[in-house]
Structures are given as C-alpha cells and as structure tokens.
Design a protein around this motif. Structure first.
Motif, short mmCIF file in Angstrom:
data_model
loop_
_atom_site.label_atom_id
_atom_site.label_comp_id
_atom_site.label_asym_id
_atom_site.label_seq_id
_atom_site.Cartn_x
_atom_site.Cartn_y
_atom_site.Cartn_z
N SER A 37 0.82 -1.21 0.00
CA SER A 37 0.00 0.00 0.00
C SER A 37 0.85 1.26 0.00
CB SER A 37 -0.92 0.00 1.23
OG SER A 37 -0.16 -0.06 2.43
N VAL A 38 2.08 1.16 0.51
CA VAL A 38 2.99 2.32 0.53
C VAL A 38 3.90 2.32 -0.68
CG1 VAL A 38 4.78 3.50 1.85
CG2 VAL A 38 2.89 2.39 3.05
N SER A 39 4.47 1.16 -1.01
CA SER A 39 5.39 1.10 -2.15
C SER A 39 4.68 1.39 -3.47
CB SER A 39 6.05 -0.28 -2.21
OG SER A 39 5.08 -1.29 -2.38
N SER A 40 3.35 1.16 -3.53
CA SER A 40 2.61 1.47 -4.76
C SER A 40 2.52 2.98 -5.00
CB SER A 40 1.21 0.87 -4.69
OG SER A 40 0.49 1.40 -3.58
N LEU A 41 2.82 3.78 -3.98
CA LEU A 41 2.81 5.23 -4.15
C LEU A 41 4.12 5.75 -4.73
CD1 LEU A 41 1.25 6.17 -0.70
CD2 LEU A 41 0.07 5.96 -2.89
N LEU A 42 5.08 4.86 -4.93
CA LEU A 42 6.40 5.25 -5.43
C LEU A 42 6.62 4.70 -6.83
CD1 LEU A 42 8.53 4.40 -2.24
CD2 LEU A 42 7.44 6.58 -2.82
N CYS A 43 7.26 5.48 -7.66
CA CYS A 43 7.70 5.04 -8.99
C CYS A 43 9.21 4.82 -8.90
CB CYS A 43 7.36 6.08 -10.04
SG CYS A 43 7.92 5.65 -11.71
N ILE A 44 9.61 3.56 -8.66
CA ILE A 44 10.99 3.25 -8.28
C ILE A 44 11.78 2.82 -9.51
CG2 ILE A 44 12.45 1.80 -6.82
CD1 ILE A 44 10.07 1.47 -4.95
N GLU A 45 12.99 3.36 -9.61
CA GLU A 45 13.95 2.95 -10.64
C GLU A 45 15.28 2.65 -9.95
OE1 GLU A 45 15.79 4.55 -14.89
OE2 GLU A 45 13.87 5.29 -14.14
N LEU A 46 15.93 1.55 -10.37
CA LEU A 46 17.14 1.05 -9.71
C LEU A 46 18.38 1.59 -10.40
CD1 LEU A 46 18.09 -0.90 -7.45
CD2 LEU A 46 18.22 -2.69 -9.21
N PHE A 47 19.37 1.99 -9.60
CA PHE A 47 20.66 2.47 -10.10
C PHE A 47 21.76 1.75 -9.34
CE2 PHE A 47 17.63 5.82 -10.87
CZ PHE A 47 17.94 6.27 -12.15
N GLN A 48 22.76 1.26 -10.08
CA GLN A 48 23.85 0.48 -9.49
C GLN A 48 25.16 1.24 -9.62
OE1 GLN A 48 23.70 -2.83 -8.01
NE2 GLN A 48 25.71 -2.12 -7.34
N SER A 49 25.81 1.46 -8.50
CA SER A 49 27.11 2.14 -8.52
C SER A 49 28.23 1.13 -8.71
CB SER A 49 27.33 2.92 -7.22
OG SER A 49 27.45 2.02 -6.13
N LEU A 50 29.43 1.62 -8.91
CA LEU A 50 30.59 0.76 -9.10
C LEU A 50 30.88 0.00 -7.81
CD1 LEU A 50 32.71 0.29 -11.40
CD2 LEU A 50 34.21 1.84 -10.16
N SER A 51 31.23 -1.29 -7.94
CA SER A 51 31.51 -2.09 -6.74
C SER A 51 32.78 -1.60 -6.06
CB SER A 51 31.66 -3.57 -7.13
OG SER A 51 32.82 -3.76 -7.90
N CYS A 52 32.86 -1.86 -4.76
CA CYS A 52 34.00 -1.36 -3.99
C CYS A 52 35.31 -2.03 -4.40
CB CYS A 52 33.74 -1.56 -2.50
SG CYS A 52 33.26 -3.24 -2.04
N THR A 53 35.25 -3.30 -4.85
CA THR A 53 36.48 -3.96 -5.30
C THR A 53 37.00 -3.34 -6.60
OG1 THR A 53 35.09 -5.64 -6.35
CG2 THR A 53 35.95 -6.12 -4.16
N GLN A 54 36.10 -3.00 -7.52
CA GLN A 54 36.52 -2.30 -8.73
C GLN A 54 37.05 -0.91 -8.40
OE1 GLN A 54 32.71 -2.62 -10.79
NE2 GLN A 54 33.57 -4.10 -12.21
N HIS A 55 36.42 -0.27 -7.43
CA HIS A 55 36.88 1.05 -6.99
C HIS A 55 38.30 0.94 -6.43
CE1 HIS A 55 35.64 5.03 -4.83
NE2 HIS A 55 36.76 5.13 -5.47
N LEU A 56 38.55 -0.07 -5.60
CA LEU A 56 39.88 -0.24 -5.03
C LEU A 56 40.91 -0.54 -6.12
CD1 LEU A 56 41.72 -0.56 -2.53
CD2 LEU A 56 41.15 -2.98 -2.55
N ALA A 57 40.55 -1.37 -7.09
CA ALA A 57 41.49 -1.68 -8.18
C ALA A 57 41.88 -0.41 -8.94
CB ALA A 57 40.86 -2.70 -9.13
N THR A 58 40.92 0.48 -9.16
CA THR A 58 41.23 1.73 -9.86
C THR A 58 42.10 2.63 -9.00
OG1 THR A 58 39.06 1.57 -10.92
CG2 THR A 58 40.20 3.67 -11.09
N VAL A 59 41.82 2.70 -7.70
CA VAL A 59 42.64 3.52 -6.80
C VAL A 59 44.07 3.00 -6.75
CG1 VAL A 59 42.97 4.13 -4.37
CG2 VAL A 59 40.72 4.34 -5.41
N LEU A 60 44.24 1.69 -6.67
CA LEU A 60 45.59 1.12 -6.67
C LEU A 60 46.32 1.43 -7.96
CD1 LEU A 60 44.96 -2.41 -5.08
CD2 LEU A 60 46.15 -0.49 -4.05
N ASP A 61 45.60 1.37 -9.07
CA ASP A 61 46.23 1.63 -10.36
C ASP A 61 46.67 3.08 -10.49
OD1 ASP A 61 46.82 0.57 -13.10
OD2 ASP A 61 45.47 2.19 -13.66
N LYS A 62 45.87 4.01 -9.95
CA LYS A 62 46.17 5.43 -10.12
C LYS A 62 47.10 5.99 -9.05
CE LYS A 62 43.40 5.91 -13.68
NZ LYS A 62 43.94 6.21 -15.03
#
Length: 715
Positions: free
Chosen positions: A267-292
């Motif tokens: 009854s509450v969630s039907s009042l929302l128009c929800i769209e999902l967004f996925q951020s970069l995973s923390c392991t990929q983030h760490l790999a980029t930080v190590l590389d840079k």
C-alpha cells in the motif's frame, strides 16, 4: 595547528625558532632545498605536498568513478520533473506517484558520504536548489524526520509542536493533521520561491522544470537504518501533496533492492515510482585507486609488501571502504616522513638530487647505516668501499647515482608489472593472481621468476595457440605504450616486431612432417635382440632431439625468452635497490596498531598503568600493583582482578575502603580506618558503574549481592 587522526593520540608541533623559515611556503622550501632551512621543515613541506596531491587525486578519481551513475540519476530526476508538465493520460498517472531512485552503493558505508555530497552538489548546480539529505540517526521519530527535511529545504529553524497536540492528532486519525500543516507551510514557501523566480526581471528561462518549478529532492542516505513505521508515515503524508509539491526521493541502499519490499508494504510502495541504479563495486573502486595512486611512478612515496597486505586485509575483512584505505596510505605517509630522517630524498628526481648535495655529515652517516646501502657496499671493491665509508664527497656523488637508479627502477617496474599481468591474468587457475595487486605483492616480497607459479605460467604460455598468444601479446604492448622510459620504448619496438612476425606466419607451416622419424620406427617393428633394441631406441631419441622446431614454435620461444628477460631485468624486489628505505615505508605493525586498534588492551593498559596516561610519576609502582592514590576506577579494577567469576560487592567495597583509607593517611590502628562512609560508598558505586559500562563486569541473577566478571587475562 589542527590535526585529524584516525586514532586517539597526541601530536606535538614544535614552533620554529626562525621567523623567516616559518613564513616560507612550499615553493620556497623546494627552491632552497636544505640550505638555510631546517631539515624537519623541508620534510614537512614534502609531506604536505604529497598529502595534498594524493587527496586531490583521490577526489578527482572518486568523481570520475561515480560520474556514470550520478549522470544517470540526474537524467532520471530531470525526466521525472518534465513528466509533470505533460498533459497526456500516461504522464498524469505517472505524476500521481513519487519518483524514487533506489541507489545501490554496497556495504562500504564510510564511502557513501562522499558520493552523496557529490550528488547533492550536482543536483544543486544543474537541476534544483531544493535538496535535503537525512540520516536515520537524526530521524528516530516522524516529527524529527519532518523537522530535518523542512529545515534543510527552507534553510531555517522549524519549531516542533506540543506533545499533547501530537498525541491528540495521532489518536484521532492515522494521518497527522499537525504534519499536514507543516507540509502546507512547505507548500507556501515553495510557491513563494517559484513566484519570486518567475517575477525576477532579466533572467533567462531555459526550461520550465529547471527555472519555474524545480523538483524537491529528499535523499535518505541509509535506508536500512530507518524505522519502517516512520518511513511509511512520511511517504503517506508526502503522497497527499504530490500534486502541489514536485517531490522526489533517493534511497541509499547498502544491501539489496529487496530492502524496499521488506520495509514498505504494498500500500505504501505502490505510491512510489521506483527505478534502480547500481554504482561501481568497492572492489573495482579499489582496483582503480591502486592503479592510479599505488602502481604508478607519479608519487615517489611507496609501500612495502607487508604494509600493502595489512591495508588490503583491512579493506577485505573489515569495511570494504576505499576511503579508509586512502586514510591508511596517508597515515603511512605521515609516519614515514616523521620517523625517517632521510625522507627528505623522497621527492621528485631533480629535487632529490638537489637535496643530496645539502646533506650534512650526520645524514650521510645515517645513509651508511641503511641495510640496503650496507649490502651495496659489501659488493664493492676494497678501494671503493673505503671511499664510500670515509669520503663524504664521494658518498654524495654515489648517492646521486643511486637516487637516479631508484627512480629509473620505478619507471621500468610498473610497465613491466602491467605487461606480465596482461600475459598471465587470463591463464587457467590464475597462477600469478587474477588481480594486479596480487602480482604486485609477489614482486614486492621475492624474485617472481624464481617462484613455482611463474614457472607454471610460462609452461602454460608455451602451450597456447597462435591466436590466443597474439591477443595476449597485443595486451602486453598496450601496457607498455604509456611509458616514457627509453628501455620500455625499446622493449615495445622489439615486441611489436615479434608480433608482426607472428601475423606473417603461414598456418600451413605450423605442421611439419619429418622423414627421419620413419626409419627408426620401422626398425622397431623387426625382430632384434636386446643390444639392437637399445641401439634403435638411442637412434630414435637422437632423431627427436635433432628434430627441427616449427616456425611458430621458434617465435613462441623467442617471445617467451624476451618476456623472461624483461621480468628479470625490471621486476626484482625493491629491497634489492640501494637507498630504497628513503621511499618505502615498511612498518606494518604501526599501521595495524593505528587502523586495527584493540580497545580492550588499551583500556586495560590505562587502568593498570595510570601514571603513564596521567603523566604522574607518584602513581608509579615497582611491583606492578596500582598505587592507593590512583583514580577510583583503577583501584576497583585492580581489586576485581583478584576475584573469581563472581564478585561479592560487600567484600569488594570493604577492600576498596581499606585502600582509600591508606591513601588518605589514616592511622591503621584507629577504629575508623577502613570504615565505609557515604562519600566512599558513592565513589565506589561510580567506579563499579564505570567498569560495567566498559564491559568488565555485569549484574547476575545467581546472587543478588554479586556481579559476574567478564574478562580474564592482563594486557
């Protein structure tokens, strides 16, 4: 000077005795070197410069990694705002729901603040000025949530209603009229803001959604921590005002999208128009930080293998926080420049060479005591050895040469590391690791070409087909291309030449038949004695050894030999380089002690040795016991160590009173010695309560006048 630290500590900054030195900036430090400036000031200037560079690089990298998901969020909010302006039936049905973005950020909670800060800034710059961010810890009740939202949207202080009025409203209807009045106030404020913008002359109207009716965005940073009932009531109230207020929600989710279903009924969630967004995973983030930040010669400061293992271990087994990983690197940077006097050479090559000429005799003696320099001296001839140990001028000349070699080593190390990782990361069972950080840790600890994993990787490469090997070599050339080193450019030219030969090979030439094999095989089919059989087998073995290899096999052996020589020349461990201590920080125990602290041990040490923390030598005892003049909690703690699992409170109080009476100087023969008065009783109760708060004891139902002991063993 303010200091931010990841752990509790005391930092002392000694004021400079020279007024001119105190006012110098970093540019003046670098231009003067060590001449006329205290070495400590130069080290602090180098540290501060590197700290700022790492901080700036990290912030830019964070924005770059979050750019994709943040841009998607901005597009979603802009499109949802434009939908309200359309008049078709589908848009009207969609406008009756609250647009909601479910942002999946992962369990690395310490990194979320930076992401939401960037999101808020982008929203205010490009979409809407009306953005409010709330956290669960400040919104325990509905009135607190409403108050925080209104205050941050209207940029003012909102007074709360009387509790009696709230209770009356809650008892009559499920939707609180008091809160309707608050949102009505928000509606009036929003209408005033939009009318003011529309009536302001001389302003360009780029779009109605941005200028006339900008959306109101509410960000819930940690959705899982919110009280579900509070969140449900807030959404129900906001849905009543969706036609008057362009409300939009952003849910920050750390675990799973199903959290919304668990917290909100249909009854509450039907009042929302929800769209999902996925951020970069923390392991990929760490790999980029190590590389840079780590796997680059841009920064002269380096970490040894043990320190890297501690930081990566804390990341993988504690909080997955890249932000805390960067804090660990910055802590190691601070410790290195504070504890290593020769860190004045941990800078760019030109500056380091200039600083070498300004080293004092004491600094040169410290260089002579470095383990890496001692190993280097032992390899020299006797005459050179004497000059290095006695002639300061000759030592400075040699230090310049060694510093150049160290910087050259770093320029060649990282491209070669990426080249080897490109060749081995896709092999079966990942003998040298799937991630480049795993290969880097191996190279930091030992000679990688002497390991069994390296030998097995070379054997697997020898069995690869032509197309697969060409694809790996192409990745290897891409890893070498960004390097500006002369050796790497020469290696790139040679590798590209071998690649061109691979492409020119005729596939038909890969299979060659040899006629000299047939004769020994036919001879084996004849009847022969033991001597003749032995001669035939020896002839067959000799013919196989003399067998010519195919053109592809020759090129494959050639390229693997080239890679092997490249690894042996440029991937020795840093300990093999002289003067590596000026750039490499190796104290993993200090990093672990600061970042992975043990509170119980620290508390026990403080209670057992109060003189060390209070800087009072009068409290120090020789036999390890606690002085009777120590704080009450220290006395109570020491007495509780002498008890068993259950502690009698009355006996404990009597023992405490006896110790305190001795501290007050009372006569042990008097009748009042050890007698419990109201003041001692109150002090004892407070000390016992503090021990219970710290987790050393707890109340028990086994005996009413006893408490249970929870800890065993000293610090």
């Amino acid at each position: 000077m303010s200091t931010s630290s990841v752990s509790t500590g005391c930092f002392v900054f000694k004021p400079s005795t020279k007024k001119k030195t105190k006012s110098l900036g970093l540019d003046e430090y670098f231009s003067l070197g060590c001449e006329g400036v205290d070495t400590n000031d130069v080290r602090f200037g180098l540290f501060y410069s590197l700290w700022n560079k790492i901080k700036t690089e990290t912030e830019l990298l964070q924005d770059e990694l979050n750019r994709k998901v943040l841009d998607s969020l901005l597009d979603f909010i802009s499109k949802s705002s434009c939908t309200r302006q359309r008049g078709n039936w589908a848009s009207q049905m969609r406008a009756s729901e609250i647009p909601t973005a479910a942002l999946m950020l992962g369990v690395n909670m310490p990194d979320h603040d930076m992401t939401f800060q960037s999101l808020s800034e982008l929203l205010q710059q490009s979409v809407t000025p009306h953005v409010a961010s709330v956290q669960a810890k400040e919104c325990a009740a509905l009135k607190h949530l409403m108050k925080r939202v209104l205050e941050r949207l209207m940029d003012t202080v909102v007074a709360e209603e009387d509790d009696e009025e709230e209770e009356e409203e809650e008892s009559r209807t499920p939707v609180h009229k008091g809160w309707h009045c608050s949102l009505s106030m928000l509606c009036e404020w929003y209408n005033t803001q939009t009318k003011h913008k529309c009536s302001t002359p001389g302003k360009k109207r780029s779009s109605p959604s941005k200028d006339q009716h900008p959306p109101i965005v509410i960000i819930f940073k940690d959705l899982e921590a919110f009280n579900p009932k509070v969140l449900q009531d807030f959404i129900l109230i906001c849905s009543r005002y969706i036609e008057r207020l362009p409300l939009m929600f952003i849910f920050g989710i750390a675990t799973s999208p199903s959290t919304i279903q668990h917290m909100l009924p249909h009854s509450v969630s039907s009042l929302l128009c929800i769209e999902l967004f996925q951020s970069l995973s923390c392991t990929q983030h760490l790999a980029t930080v190590l590389d840079k930040l780590i796997l680059t010669s841009k920064f002269p400061f380096k970490l040894t293998g043990k320190v890297m293992q501690v930081l990566i271990g804390l990341f993988l087994y504690h909080d997955f926080s890249v932000r805390n990983f960067i804090k660990g690197v910055q802590l190691a940077l601070l410790e290195h420049f504070h504890s290593q006097p020769l860190s004045v050479l941990c800078c760019k090559k030109k500056q380091a060479l200039r600083n070498v000429t300004q080293l004092s005799h004491e600094d040169l003696e410290k260089i002579r005591q470095l383990p890496s320099f001692t190993r280097y001296v032992d390899k020299q001839e006797s005459q050179e050895l004497v000059q290095l140990l006695e002639d300061d001028a000759h030592l400075k000349k040699m230090c310049r040469k060694l510093i150049k070699g160290l910087h050259k080593y770093h320029k060649n190390y990282y491209p070669t590391l990426r080249c080897l990782h490109a060749l081995t990361s896709s092999l079966p069972r990942y003998p040298l690791g799937k991630q480049i950080r795993e290969l880097h840790l191996i190279c930091l600890e030992k000679c990688v070409w002497e390991t069994e994993d390296y030998q097995s990787a070379m054997k697997l490469l020898k069995m690869m087909a032509k197309d697969e090997l060409i694809a790996l070599l192409q990745r290897c050339t891409e890893a070498l291309q960004p390097s500006n080193s002369k050796m790497m450019k020469s290696a790139l030219v040679e590798l590209e030449d071998i690649l061109s030969k691979f492409r020119q090979l005729d596939e038909a030439s890969e299979v060659v038949q040899y006629d000299n094999e047939s004769a020994p095989v036919k001879n084996l089919q004849k009847k022969m004695d033991l001597h003749q059989l032995q001669q035939a087998l020896l002839e067959m073995n000799k013919s196989r050894r003399s067998k010519r290899e195919s053109p592809y096999g020759i090129l494959r052996s050639q390229v693997l030999e080239f890679i092997d020589n490249l690894v042996k020349n440029h991937l020795p461990p840093p300990e093999s380089q002289a003067l590596n201590e000026v750039c490499y920080y190796s104290s993993s125990s200090n990093v672990r002690r600061h970042l992975n602290a043990t509170p119980r041990t620290s508390i026990q040490a403080a209670l057992s040795s109060p003189h060390y923390y209070l800087l009072n030598e009068n409290l120090k005892t020789d036999d390890g016991s606690v002085s009777n003049a120590a704080p009450d909690i220290c006395i109570v703690y020491k007495l509780h160590l002498e008890c068993g699992r259950l502690i009698n409170l009355y006996d404990w109080l009597q023992a405490y009173s006896t110790v305190v009476s001795a501290a007050e100087g009372n006569d042990p023969e008097s009748d009042n010695f050890g007698k419990v008065d109201d003041l001692k009783h109150a002090r004892f109760i407070r000390a016992v309560s503090e021990l219970e708060f710290l987790g050393f004891i707890k109340s028990t139902k086994q005996k009413t006048d006893h408490v249970a002991r929870l800890t065993w063993g000293g610090c």
